[in-house]
Write a protein that holds these residues in place. Structure first.
Motif, PDB file in Angstrom:
ATOM      1  N   MET A   1     -22.189   0.374  25.585  1.00  0.00           N
ATOM      2  CA  MET A   1     -22.460   0.279  24.163  1.00  0.00           C
ATOM      3  C   MET A   1     -21.789  -0.974  23.628  1.00  0.00           C
ATOM      4  O   MET A   1     -20.581  -1.122  23.752  1.00  0.00           O
ATOM      5  N   ALA A   2     -22.567  -1.866  23.079  1.00  0.00           N
ATOM      6  CA  ALA A   2     -22.036  -3.101  22.509  1.00  0.00           C
ATOM      7  C   ALA A   2     -21.730  -2.887  21.031  1.00  0.00           C
ATOM      8  O   ALA A   2     -22.600  -2.519  20.253  1.00  0.00           O
ATOM      9  N   VAL A   3     -20.493  -3.105  20.665  1.00  0.00           N
ATOM     10  CA  VAL A   3     -20.050  -2.975  19.277  1.00  0.00           C
ATOM     11  C   VAL A   3     -19.711  -4.375  18.783  1.00  0.00           C
ATOM     12  O   VAL A   3     -18.926  -5.084  19.414  1.00  0.00           O
ATOM     13  N   SER A   4     -20.330  -4.773  17.675  1.00  0.00           N
ATOM     14  CA  SER A   4     -20.085  -6.116  17.143  1.00  0.00           C
ATOM     15  C   SER A   4     -18.669  -6.204  16.569  1.00  0.00           C
ATOM     16  O   SER A   4     -17.989  -5.195  16.367  1.00  0.00           O
ATOM     17  N   GLU A   5     -18.261  -7.429  16.280  1.00  0.00           N
ATOM     18  CA  GLU A   5     -16.930  -7.652  15.725  1.00  0.00           C
ATOM     19  C   GLU A   5     -16.768  -6.940  14.378  1.00  0.00           C
ATOM     20  O   GLU A   5     -15.746  -6.300  14.122  1.00  0.00           O
TER      21      GLU A   5
ATOM     22  N   LEU B   1     -22.024   1.289   9.194  1.00  0.00           N
ATOM     23  CA  LEU B   1     -21.948   2.700   9.593  1.00  0.00           C
ATOM     24  C   LEU B   1     -23.274   3.174  10.184  1.00  0.00           C
ATOM     25  O   LEU B   1     -23.294   3.905  11.174  1.00  0.00           O
ATOM     26  N   ASN B   2     -24.380   2.760   9.577  1.00  0.00           N
ATOM     27  CA  ASN B   2     -25.696   3.141  10.112  1.00  0.00           C
ATOM     28  C   ASN B   2     -25.921   2.570  11.506  1.00  0.00           C
ATOM     29  O   ASN B   2     -26.471   3.249  12.375  1.00  0.00           O
ATOM     30  N   ARG B   3     -25.499   1.332  11.718  1.00  0.00           N
ATOM     31  CA  ARG B   3     -25.630   0.740  13.052  1.00  0.00           C
ATOM     32  C   ARG B   3     -24.781   1.504  14.061  1.00  0.00           C
ATOM     33  O   ARG B   3     -25.220   1.762  15.189  1.00  0.00           O
ATOM     34  N   LEU B   4     -23.577   1.887  13.655  1.00  0.00           N
ATOM     35  CA  LEU B   4     -22.695   2.646  14.541  1.00  0.00           C
ATOM     36  C   LEU B   4     -23.254   4.039  14.826  1.00  0.00           C
ATOM     37  O   LEU B   4     -23.103   4.563  15.930  1.00  0.00           O
ATOM     38  N   LEU B   5     -23.906   4.629  13.833  1.00  0.00           N
ATOM     39  CA  LEU B   5     -24.564   5.929  14.037  1.00  0.00           C
ATOM     40  C   LEU B   5     -25.682   5.812  15.069  1.00  0.00           C
ATOM     41  O   LEU B   5     -25.798   6.655  15.969  1.00  0.00           O
TER      42      LEU B   5
ATOM     43  N   ALA C   1     -21.754   5.629  18.253  1.00  0.00           N
ATOM     44  CA  ALA C   1     -20.330   5.312  18.287  1.00  0.00           C
ATOM     45  C   ALA C   1     -19.570   6.159  17.274  1.00  0.00           C
ATOM     46  O   ALA C   1     -18.365   6.372  17.410  1.00  0.00           O
ATOM     47  N   VAL C   2     -20.299   6.654  16.248  1.00  0.00           N
ATOM     48  CA  VAL C   2     -19.717   7.538  15.243  1.00  0.00           C
ATOM     49  C   VAL C   2     -20.668   8.700  14.985  1.00  0.00           C
ATOM     50  O   VAL C   2     -21.863   8.617  15.282  1.00  0.00           O
TER      51      VAL C   2
ATOM     52  N   THR D   1     -16.752  10.151  11.789  1.00  0.00           N
ATOM     53  CA  THR D   1     -15.744  10.357  12.828  1.00  0.00           C
ATOM     54  C   THR D   1     -16.146   9.537  14.052  1.00  0.00           C
ATOM     55  O   THR D   1     -17.320   9.536  14.425  1.00  0.00           O
ATOM     56  N   PRO D   2     -15.192   8.871  14.694  1.00  0.00           N
ATOM     57  CA  PRO D   2     -15.553   8.088  15.877  1.00  0.00           C
ATOM     58  C   PRO D   2     -15.901   8.988  17.065  1.00  0.00           C
ATOM     59  O   PRO D   2     -15.244   9.995  17.306  1.00  0.00           O
ATOM     60  N   LEU D   3     -16.963   8.627  17.772  1.00  0.00           N
ATOM     61  CA  LEU D   3     -17.307   9.271  19.037  1.00  0.00           C
ATOM     62  C   LEU D   3     -16.834   8.393  20.196  1.00  0.00           C
ATOM     63  O   LEU D   3     -16.499   8.896  21.266  1.00  0.00           O
ATOM     64  N   LEU D   4     -16.833   7.088  19.968  1.00  0.00           N
ATOM     65  CA  LEU D   4     -16.339   6.132  20.944  1.00  0.00           C
ATOM     66  C   LEU D   4     -14.826   6.024  20.770  1.00  0.00           C
ATOM     67  O   LEU D   4     -14.348   5.723  19.675  1.00  0.00           O
TER      68      LEU D   4
END
Length: 122
Positions: free
Chosen positions: A1-5, A44-48, A52-53, A65-68
């Motif tokens: 999973m790629a998470v941006s800065e 947040l939507n991108r992380l959903l 990742a959340v 809540t974080p899942l990652l």
């Protein structure tokens, strides 16, 4: 999973304390990052979408809540850095940092201790 800065900045808030609402995240990051509500909600939507959340409805708002885990994120990022820049090898990474930034006596001592522990395991 790629998470941006930018996404990682939001994740840091959630790793520190969760669950948090978008408004709480904005209150913490808005002044520091210069972000508006739309920016935080987009992140947040991108992380959903990346899973990742997680979001749980709390009345009229959502709590995130974080899942990652931070540990998994750091592991992924450091492996990616090693692979991309140093062919997956640690020694060239350490050499690079020792050339670019002077290592303190404490850094050198910690590296020696780590190497000794690794040598003792083999």
């Amino acid at each position: 999973m790629a998470v941006s800065e930018a996404e990682a900045v939001v994740m840091e808030v959630l790793w520190h304390q969760a669950p948090r609402s978008a408004e709480e995240i904005l209150a913490e990051l808005g002044p520091r990052q210069g972000w508006q509500e739309g920016t935080v909600k987009s992140l947040l939507n991108r992380l959903l979408k990346k899973k990742a959340v997680a979001a749980e409805r709390d009345g009229r708002r959502y709590l995130y809540t974080p899942l990652l885990s931070r540990e998994k994120y750091v592991s992924q990022e450091s492996k990616g850095l090693l692979d991309r820049l140093f062919g997956g090898r640690v020694a060239p990474l350490v050499a690079h940092f020792s050339e670019q930034r002077k290592l303190s006596k404490r850094d050198v001592a910690e590296l020696k201790k780590l190497l000794q522990e690794l040598d003792d395991e083999h």
